[in-house]
Design a protein around this motif. Sequence first.
Motif, short mmCIF file in Angstrom:
data_model
loop_
_atom_site.label_atom_id
_atom_site.label_comp_id
_atom_site.label_asym_id
_atom_site.label_seq_id
_atom_site.Cartn_x
_atom_site.Cartn_y
_atom_site.Cartn_z
N LYS A 81 0.81 -1.22 0.00
CA LYS A 81 0.00 0.00 0.00
C LYS A 81 0.85 1.27 0.00
CE LYS A 81 -4.04 2.02 2.29
NZ LYS A 81 -4.86 1.92 1.07
N VAL A 82 2.01 1.21 0.58
CA VAL A 82 2.83 2.42 0.71
C VAL A 82 3.81 2.60 -0.45
CG1 VAL A 82 4.83 1.49 1.98
CG2 VAL A 82 4.00 3.82 2.47
N ILE A 83 3.96 1.58 -1.30
CA ILE A 83 4.94 1.66 -2.39
C ILE A 83 4.72 2.86 -3.31
CG2 ILE A 83 5.66 0.54 -4.54
CD1 ILE A 83 5.72 -2.09 -3.03
N PRO A 84 3.48 3.10 -3.82
CA PRO A 84 3.30 4.25 -4.71
C PRO A 84 3.73 5.58 -4.06
CG PRO A 84 1.41 2.82 -4.85
CD PRO A 84 2.24 2.32 -3.70
N ALA A 85 3.37 5.77 -2.80
CA ALA A 85 3.74 7.01 -2.11
C ALA A 85 5.25 7.09 -1.91
CB ALA A 85 3.03 7.10 -0.77
N ALA A 86 5.87 5.97 -1.56
CA ALA A 86 7.32 5.97 -1.33
C ALA A 86 8.08 6.25 -2.63
CB ALA A 86 7.75 4.63 -0.74
N VAL A 87 7.65 5.60 -3.71
CA VAL A 87 8.31 5.79 -5.00
C VAL A 87 8.13 7.23 -5.49
CG1 VAL A 87 8.29 5.15 -7.45
CG2 VAL A 87 8.17 3.38 -5.68
N GLY A 88 6.90 7.71 -5.43
CA GLY A 88 6.64 9.08 -5.87
C GLY A 88 7.39 10.10 -5.06
N PHE A 89 7.44 9.91 -3.73
CA PHE A 89 8.14 10.84 -2.84
C PHE A 89 9.62 10.90 -3.20
CE2 PHE A 89 10.24 12.16 1.06
CZ PHE A 89 9.42 13.18 1.53
N GLY A 90 10.22 9.73 -3.40
CA GLY A 90 11.64 9.69 -3.74
C GLY A 90 11.93 10.34 -5.08
N LEU A 91 11.07 10.09 -6.07
CA LEU A 91 11.26 10.68 -7.40
C LEU A 91 11.11 12.21 -7.35
CD1 LEU A 91 9.38 8.13 -9.69
CD2 LEU A 91 11.85 8.46 -9.48
N GLY A 92 10.17 12.69 -6.54
CA GLY A 92 9.98 14.13 -6.42
C GLY A 92 11.21 14.81 -5.83
N ALA A 93 11.78 14.18 -4.81
CA ALA A 93 12.99 14.74 -4.21
C ALA A 93 14.16 14.71 -5.19
CB ALA A 93 13.34 13.95 -2.94
N LEU A 94 14.29 13.60 -5.94
CA LEU A 94 15.37 13.49 -6.91
C LEU A 94 15.21 14.50 -8.05
CD1 LEU A 94 15.80 9.61 -7.16
CD2 LEU A 94 17.40 11.25 -6.13
N PHE A 95 13.96 14.77 -8.43
CA PHE A 95 13.70 15.76 -9.47
C PHE A 95 14.20 17.14 -9.05
CE2 PHE A 95 10.65 19.01 -11.08
CZ PHE A 95 11.00 18.96 -12.42
N LEU A 96 13.88 17.54 -7.82
CA LEU A 96 14.35 18.85 -7.34
C LEU A 96 15.86 18.84 -7.11
CD1 LEU A 96 13.04 21.60 -6.59
CD2 LEU A 96 11.48 19.78 -7.25
N PHE A 97 16.38 17.68 -6.71
CA PHE A 97 17.84 17.55 -6.54
C PHE A 97 18.55 17.83 -7.86
CE2 PHE A 97 21.61 14.82 -6.95
CZ PHE A 97 22.39 15.29 -5.90
N ALA A 98 18.01 17.27 -8.94
CA ALA A 98 18.61 17.47 -10.26
C ALA A 98 18.51 18.94 -10.69
CB ALA A 98 17.93 16.58 -11.30
N LEU A 99 17.33 19.55 -10.48
CA LEU A 99 17.18 20.96 -10.81
C LEU A 99 18.15 21.82 -10.01
CD1 LEU A 99 13.32 21.58 -11.13
CD2 LEU A 99 15.02 21.45 -12.96
N ASP A 100 18.30 21.49 -8.74
CA ASP A 100 19.17 22.25 -7.86
C ASP A 100 20.63 22.17 -8.30
OD1 ASP A 100 19.38 23.71 -5.19
OD2 ASP A 100 20.79 22.08 -4.88
#
Length: 274
Positions: A81-100
């Motif tokens: 049940k938590v996999i979609p939220a965990a995957v999405g959360f990690g990808l969102g952080a990595l996206f901003l990490f790349a922009l930064d």
Amino acid sequence: MFDSIISFFEKVDPVIGALIATTFTWLVTALGASLVFFFKTMKRSVLDGMLGFTGGVMVAASFWSLLAPAIAMSDGEGFTKVIPAAVGFGLGALFLFALDKYLPHLHINFKQSETEGVETNWHRTTLLVLAITLHNIPEGLAVGVLFGGVAAGIPEASIAGAVILAIGIGIQNFPEGVAVSMPLRRQGVSRKKSFFYGQLSAIVEPIAGVIGALAVTFFTPILPYALAFAAGAMIFVVVEEVIPETQLDKYTDIATLGFIGGFLVMMTLDVALG
């Protein structure tokens, strides 16, 4: 009043609703930036308190408006049940990490030599605006994704929740507008230009909002991932940018209290009205 707002948004297409809501958050940023017409400077303690408030709103919104609904609408039990939220959360952080790492920008209270991202000879003003623009991408995306969920007919996504999130983000966008325009004015930039750059930092929110709404509308299964993606991006911004900017002077306690205040405001809005 709130019921009237909800009634209005229920009558319009959710994608248009996302555009209207994120335009509101942009206008609140412009309202904050407009203070530059009345004041040339602002006490550092006030600015740090405002930035702390911004961080508190973003953290509270990340959980109550984004992560909690993402987990609730995911199928399965336990780890599944938590996999979609965990995957999405990690990808969102990595996206901003790349922009930064790659987008040239300069945080508000930093020196020109501390510019982040790829090397560039861009003007300090441009770099300051880009730093705040990074904050606003996940905010607009978050509002748009919630409206997209409404369009897709997802029970956990509601107009009320989307509107509350937009109100919360709008509230914290006021100090963001101040945080861009005031330092520019203090550096000798004209009032008009300081205002222009201050409001410009949030123009990305309506764009991100519409993109988020359309993406979820056409690809409904991505909604829990998209909600968590926005949450991960916002948390990255808070930890990497907002909080450090409030810790550079002697007003760290004021910034902390501002953070607590922002968290309480957003939590109260989401729980009481949602």
